[in-house]
Design a protein around this motif. Sequence first.
Motif, PDB file in Angstrom:
ATOM      1  N   TRP A  94       0.814  -1.220   0.000  1.00 49.53           N
ATOM      2  CA  TRP A  94       0.000   0.000   0.000  1.00 49.53           C
ATOM      3  C   TRP A  94       0.842   1.262   0.000  1.00 49.53           C
ATOM      4  O   TRP A  94       0.298   2.371   0.062  1.00 49.53           O
ATOM      5  N   ASP A 102      -0.444   7.117  -3.184  1.00 53.87           N
ATOM      6  CA  ASP A 102      -1.092   5.974  -2.548  1.00 53.87           C
ATOM      7  C   ASP A 102      -2.399   6.335  -1.838  1.00 53.87           C
ATOM      8  O   ASP A 102      -2.508   7.377  -1.187  1.00 53.87           O
ATOM      9  N   LEU A 381      -2.880  -1.102  -7.227  1.00 54.14           N
ATOM     10  CA  LEU A 381      -1.923  -0.617  -6.240  1.00 54.14           C
ATOM     11  C   LEU A 381      -1.045   0.497  -6.771  1.00 54.14           C
ATOM     12  O   LEU A 381      -0.637   1.379  -6.011  1.00 54.14           O
TER      13      LEU A 381
END
Length: 418
Positions: A94, A102, A381
């Motif tokens: 993450w 992110d 991601l």
Amino acid sequence: MYQIDLSLKRISCVLFVFLLIWCVTDAVDDNRYLSPKKFGQLRGDEIIRFYGYPGEEHKVLTEDGYILTNFRIANPGGYPILFIHGLTATSDCWFVGGPAHDLSFRLWRRGYDVWLWNGRGNLYSMDHVNISWSDEKFYKFSMHELGYYDTTASIDYILNVTGHKSVITIGHSMGTTNVLIAAASRPEYQPKIALNILLAPGAFQRNLVTRGFSDTSYSQYVRWFNFDHLERILEKDSFYFKINQLFCDPTGPTAELCYFSMGLISGLGSNQTVKDAVMKMMTKFPAGTSLNVLKQEIQNLRSGDFSPLSYSRKENLKRYGTPKPSPYPLGKVQIPTAIYYGCCNDLLSHVKDTKLLKSRLPNVIRFYKVPYRLFNHGDFLWAKDAYRLLYKDIIILIDQFTPYQYRSNVTIEPVSID
């Protein structure tokens, strides 16, 4: 008088949060460069602090004795969000895009209290109260235990620390099964989850493009390569782990091949894949798990169901009361659920299986197809346009399901047009 005291406490809490954010933000550097090599050398809390954010490590004890190492981007008073990684990954997945990108950091900047889970058996969670990680007994677990024990323990820990009554959960890939397993097996946890967000779901696998390859690879490994009959696979310091570390060394001669192999697994052709982020991911992937986790996945792949791991008839009767385990009762999962999926280029999560999952869950409140046909499994991601394609919609939804007194007053960032 009581109401006045309560109001003063809330005001004090809010002022404390804003003061903390102001103090931390003063030292934050979202654009500070962290190389893949350095990323691989830092632990999760160290990565968070590298950018000036408040990173914490938390030890969580499960009912069956495992000790998980979870991380936190601390925002005391903020509404808690729990991120759940996928198969053989770690919570560091993450962080691969950096704070400016992110979802984890974006939510922290909106005032949320961000928690990051690490499942038993990965390189962060290798402790038990009375079993060494070098003992094969340590790896006697499957996907079921990751949901039934690890996820529930993490939720209880967060609620105990923060004083909140519920959390929002975000899972990717196999990590999307955790809350489904927990909620279907332990319905008392459903009120503790205000919203469950599934990114590229991994519950059903009937239509995977890689179905045959995965089945054959598992069978060949068990038959020919696992000659010691180990319960573990790809764990820290194992032969295969070390080979992968050499193969995916960001400064090594095979780095380009490693990068290509991740594209081959996720889905080739995407213009969203960020090489630097992929190489950060690969410094800690795969990070180890139990062979039974893979076995449960393969059993479900073959049957087309989403069920607990099947053992021998005798063991099944002992564990489940039936000769074979029944599929998880997803129809009883009443948690508001949001599903985000790629339509055409996700090799590890097929749109037909995603639609099947939607049909089994009674409370799907968002079913969102990423508006880019070549969006692949890893892009959830690290996609360079993730905010425009995905994250903005998730953030808006999270705000809607956050109790009103904890909702962010920060303006939603507009989508930039290049």
